[in-house]
Design a protein around this motif. Structure first.
Motif, mmCIF file in Angstrom:
data_model
loop_
_atom_site.group_PDB
_atom_site.id
_atom_site.type_symbol
_atom_site.label_atom_id
_atom_site.label_comp_id
_atom_site.label_asym_id
_atom_site.label_seq_id
_atom_site.Cartn_x
_atom_site.Cartn_y
_atom_site.Cartn_z
ATOM 1 N N ARG A 76 62.929 218.621 15.426
ATOM 2 C CA ARG A 76 63.195 217.606 14.338
ATOM 3 C C ARG A 76 64.351 218.688 13.565
ATOM 4 O O ARG A 76 63.795 219.697 12.499
ATOM 5 C CB ARG A 76 62.015 217.852 13.444
ATOM 6 N N ASP A 83 63.387 219.622 9.454
ATOM 7 C CA ASP A 83 62.518 220.638 8.967
ATOM 8 C C ASP A 83 63.061 222.091 9.199
ATOM 9 O O ASP A 83 62.463 223.070 8.868
ATOM 10 C CB ASP A 83 61.234 220.705 9.818
ATOM 11 N N HIS A 93 55.835 224.268 10.301
ATOM 12 C CA HIS A 93 56.855 223.311 10.655
ATOM 13 C C HIS A 93 57.816 224.104 11.672
ATOM 14 O O HIS A 93 58.391 225.346 11.359
ATOM 15 C CB HIS A 93 57.988 223.198 9.498
#
Ligand code: ATP
Ligand code: MG
Length: 900
Positions: A76, A83, A93
């Protein structure tokens, strides 16, 4: 770090627990899809477990099972889910993480999904229900959606969750949509309260500090999505015929909870990686919030991400996916420089630890660790050079400002340091502050926005046909692999005929059956014609694409006058491919397989496919290989392939189970997503590869095979192009003609060309020698010109001369002569030779403390690319880039400013 960890909750056990739990409940355990989709350039990285099932939810594909479970590699760092800024700063994260997921495709629904997730967490893993909070959808007036009372009731009545622990949230948190259109539905999430000294166990419901308000104490663990609706282009929601479940749980997060750690990084998934960073940097990780420990976390995280992506076949580059990966390496490398004092490449030494930790679940990471290391190291090296050049650029900007009297660096110029040289904003600001300058931050933001818009490759799912058009069709029955005439031409029904893509003149056609091969596995899509059997229209098909199991033919429609447009889709048609084009393509495809095998034999087993193009005109094959393929190796590959063609073995295709095929050593591509049953192409038991393409019947059909070029695409990847059949013959003829023409113009026979060339070269050398002897006059003229450029500075003299007419020997000669002109002198002369820039920096009568020629030469080399250096009194070098001369001269001027 000490690990008093309970082996019951080791990473391997917990991952296996999840898979087993759902396998026991009738789920098929499926492998992770690749970490980026090979066939979807609009989606840079896989960002959720459901990506590999996108076609099932869209209704264009099917699977031979209704329940599935897996752990999916996700990244991501771009698009909707990004993130990056959180990574390393918070503890949960990551850019790369594993998403554990279970799915129902039109099978079980809310009750099973909810109670199973609860049972796994609280019974199998024994988590305290008092620490868990669940959220359900509160409804949405605009969409006319009611609250998800079913989910709330199931949590309370079936799972036994206390009603005060069931929280309600709106559309943003609890209604999940794949894109602007397509399948969607309410979701329910499970969050964990990580507590803290003296914390109140009821805080989760507090709207100020509780769940979903960004308090790190409450961490989302698991999201269960109930796919119930399809959102149409006009925004309306319609109920899907089948209800599905799609769930995702962060593996690293649940692991930290089970191992009773407050950070994902304190689990056994990261410890060996930190140990590797400690070994290569000599620093220690202390799990704190200092820059040093943030650097450790960023480095561990980013190395995992690039290892996963490179192992699946991604490559660093200047755009899209490759650019994101390049920036991850640069970010990690910069943290290493700034916080851990690492000037030299070191990330590549961390790669093996990632391969070790994750190689058990994702064997491709272990198999390709060396390749990944090579790519990471070359990126680190080139980043080092880029940084040095960026520092010079910053100096130039700062000097220019100092002259103009301004104190603010232009935002666009500052951003350039980030975009091109990877300098982050804080570093640019820091460097500016050190020189009492400020950065125009709003200009920076504007430049950043423009840059992001320009480099935004990711958008909505780009579809050839709209979701609604697809909803009206069924998967196409492909006949391209059948025996006999049906492989080329069939009579069939039209299922869809209408607009396709953004080109108004183009139409898309979906048929019940099709002999057209849809682009895939490197092989181009077929062209041909689709004609109404009653002659009322013809469509020239230029390309064929696949959407899930639906084949879409793209082309232009010609209608006979008087035919009714609304009737078109009801006609019977004959679909026929361009057979000549297909046959040429098939020769090239089978030849690609033989070449792949031969390359492994000649270069080694590390050779893996990085991409390919198989068309009617030629074949192109990219391989991972750290150095150039020599002419001799090329010849050996070519010979082997032609021998195999000569043996004329049958090229046999079988359809078998993926596992069985892999077990008997059939070659599969890294990062490719395969169905459970696969096609295997076997040529004489020598080349065995998974392949859905079309092939010749026997190797002999390929005809002659020649390799026409070999070159680097980038560090670690070589590209080979080859021809077969008539194209190969034509190539050989062209080459022969060329050689004959050369012989003719040399007034020689073909056989005598080498001897004739040698003779000519000797003559040339002699002529040059004579010429040089008589060129003394030119050197004298240059020296006169040089004298005119000498500038007096106090009691010393400075000479900076760009003399493109001088070669390396000339530059040296004139520098020697110039040195004797004055007793105190600084000299810089730049020449040119075959695109390179020879130069000499020399000082006479100046203390090396004032001016050091060797140091100036090094600084100059940064502009010119290439090496340079030497003694304090004289240094020379050879630059590679003529375009750097102006910058180099500015550099020298600055250095010589101390003279006089
Ligand atoms: P968050 O709000 O914590 O960022 P999310 O809403 O983006 O999570 P989902 O898109 O629902 O998360 O993804 C499903 C699960 O994947 C989450 O419940 C979480 O456990 C995990 N997850 C999501 N993003 C990350 C990440 N960057 N690193 C590690 N795990 C993640
Ligand atoms: Mg998120």
């Amino acid at each position: 770090m000490t690990s008093e960890r309970n082996p019951r909750f080791s990473a391997a056990r917990v991952r296996q627990d999840f898979l087993d739990f759902f396998a026991e409940r009738g789920h098929r355990v499926v492998p992770s899809g690749p970490v980026f989709p090979q066939d979807d350039p609009t989606l840079l990285f896989t960002n959720a477990g459901m990506n590999q099932f996108k076609d099932v939810f869209l209704g264009t594909g099917t699977r031979p099972y209704k329940r599935a479970v897996d752990t999916q590699k996700c990244i991501r760092v771009s698009g909707k889910h990004n993130d990056l800024e959180e990574v390393g700063v918070d503890t949960y994260h990551h850019t790369f993480f594993e998403m554990l997921g279970n799915w129902s495709f039109g099978d079980y629904f809310k009750e099973e999904a909810i109670t199973w997730s609860w049972d796994l967490l609280t019974k199998t893993w024994g988590l305290d229900p008092e620490r868990l909070w669940v959220t359900v959808f509160a409804g949405d007036a605009k969409d006319g959606l009611l609250a998800d009372e079913d989910a709330a009731r199931i949590w309370i009545e079936k799972a036994g969750v206390h009603p005060s622990r069931v929280l309600r949230f709106g559309r943003k948190a609890n209604f999940w949509e794949m894109g602007d259109t397509g399948p969607c539905g309410p979701c329910t999430e499970i969050h964990i309260d990580r507590g803290g000294p003296g914390s109140n166990p009821l805080d989760g419901a507090d709207p100020k500090i509780g769940v979903n308000v960004g308090n790190e104490r409450f961490m989302e663990l698991w999201n269960n999505v109930f796919m119930e609706f399809n959102r149409l282009d006009d925004g309306r929601l319609v109920k899907l015929p089948a209800q599905s479940v799609d769930t995702g749980m962060g593996f690293e997060r649940v692991l930290s909870v089970l191992q009773k750690k407050s950070s994902n990084y304190d689990t056994d998934l990261f410890e060996p990686i930190f140990a590797a960073i400690e070994r290569s940097t000599g620093k220690r990780y202390e799990a704190s919030a200092t820059q040093k420990d943030i650097a450790f976390r960023v480095i561990a995280d980013h190395t995992r991400a690039v290892t996963a992506a490179f192992a699946d076949g991604a490559l660093p580059s200047n755009e899209g996916r490759g650019y994101v990966l390049r920036r991850l390496i640069r970010r990690a490398s910069r943290f290493g420089r700034q916080a851990l004092g690492q000037k030299d490449p070191f990330l590549f030494e961390v790669v093996p630890s990632v391969a070790e930790v994750l190689g058990g679940v994702f064997p491709e990471m272990r198999a390709r660790a060396e390749h990944v290391q090579f790519l990471v190291k070359s990126e680190e090296e080139s980043f080092g050079k880029t940084l040095d050049r960026g520092l010079v650029l910053f100096e130039n900007v700062a000097t220019k400002l100092a002259k103009s009297g301004s104190k603010t660096i232009d935002g666009g110029e500052a951003f350039e340091l980030y975009a091109t040289y990877g300098f982050p904003q804080d570093l640019v600001e820091l460097m500016a502050r050190e020189r009492s300058l400020a950065v125009d931050l709003s200009g920076w933001d504007r430049a950043k926005e423009a840059h992001q818009n320009a480099s935004k490759a990711e958008g909505k799912f780009k579809q050839v046909l709209s979701a609604e058009a697809l909803a009206s069709v069924k998967p196409t029955r492909s006949t391209c692999h059948e025996e006999g005439a049906r492989a080329h031409s069939i009579e069939t029904d039209v299922l869809y005929l209408g607009k396709a893509g953004s080109d108004a003149a183009e139409i898309g056609v979906v048929l019940a059956e099709s002999p057209f091969y849809a682009e895939g596995g490197g092989q181009v899509g077929d062209s041909g014609t689709i004609e109404a059997t009653d002659g009322s229209f013809t469509i020239q098909i230029r390309d064929t694409k696949r959407m899930g199991a639906v084949i879409v033919h793209l082309g232009k429609l010609t209608r006979s006058s008087g035919s009714d447009p609304s009737e078109l889709a009801k006609k019977k048609v004959r679909a026929s491919i361009d057979v000549v084009r297909r046959e040429r393509t098939m020769k090239n495809h089978t030849a690609t397989h033989l070449m792949h095998r031969a390359l492994k034999e000649v270069l080694g087993a590390h050779v893996a496919q990085q991409g390919s193009y198989v068309g009617p005109d030629r074949l192109r094959f990219d391989i991972s290989h750290p150095k150039g393929v020599t002419a001799d190796e090329i010849e050996r590959v070519e010979t082997i392939v032609n021998e195999k063609i000569g043996e004329n073995s049958a090229a046999k295709t079988t359809v078998e189970k993926l596992d069985a095929a892999k077990a008997r050593g059939v070659v599969a591509m890294f990062g490719e997503k395969y169905d459970e049953t696969v096609r295997v192409l076997d040529v004489g038991g020598w080349s065995m590869e998974l392949c859905g393409g079309t092939h010749v019947r026997a190797a002999g059909d390929i005809g002659p095979f020649v390799i026409v070029s070999e070159r680097a695409v980038q560090a670690g990847v070589r590209r080979i192009e080859a021809l077969t059949g008539p194209e190969a013959v034509k190539y050989v003829q062209d080459q022969r003609r060329l050689v004959r023409d050369v012989a003719a113009s040399l007034k020689s026979s073909v056989e005598d060309i080498p001897a004739r060339l040698e003779q000519l070269q000797t003559q040339l050398k002699e002529a040059k020698k004579k010429g040089a002897a008589s060129a003394g006059g030119d050197v004298a003229a240059s020296f006169e010109k040089l004298k005119g450029l000498v500038v007096a500075r106090g009691d010393a003299h400075v000479l900076i001369a760009d003399m493109p007419e001088l070669d390396q020997a000339g530059v040296r000669d004139l520098a020697d002569r110039a040195k004797s002109m004055y007793s105190k002198m600084a000299i810089a002369i730049f020449g040119r030779e075959e695109g390179r820039v020879p130069f000499v920096i020399a000082c006479a009568g100046l203390s090396p403390k004032v001016l050091n020629a060797g140091v100036v030469a090094k600084a100059v080399s940064v502009h010119l690319g290439g090496g340079g250096g030497g003694r304090p009194d004289v240094a020379q070098g050879q630059g590679q880039a003529e375009s750097g001369v102006p910058g180099a001269i500015v550099e020298v001027e600055r250095a010589f400013a101390v003279v006089g």
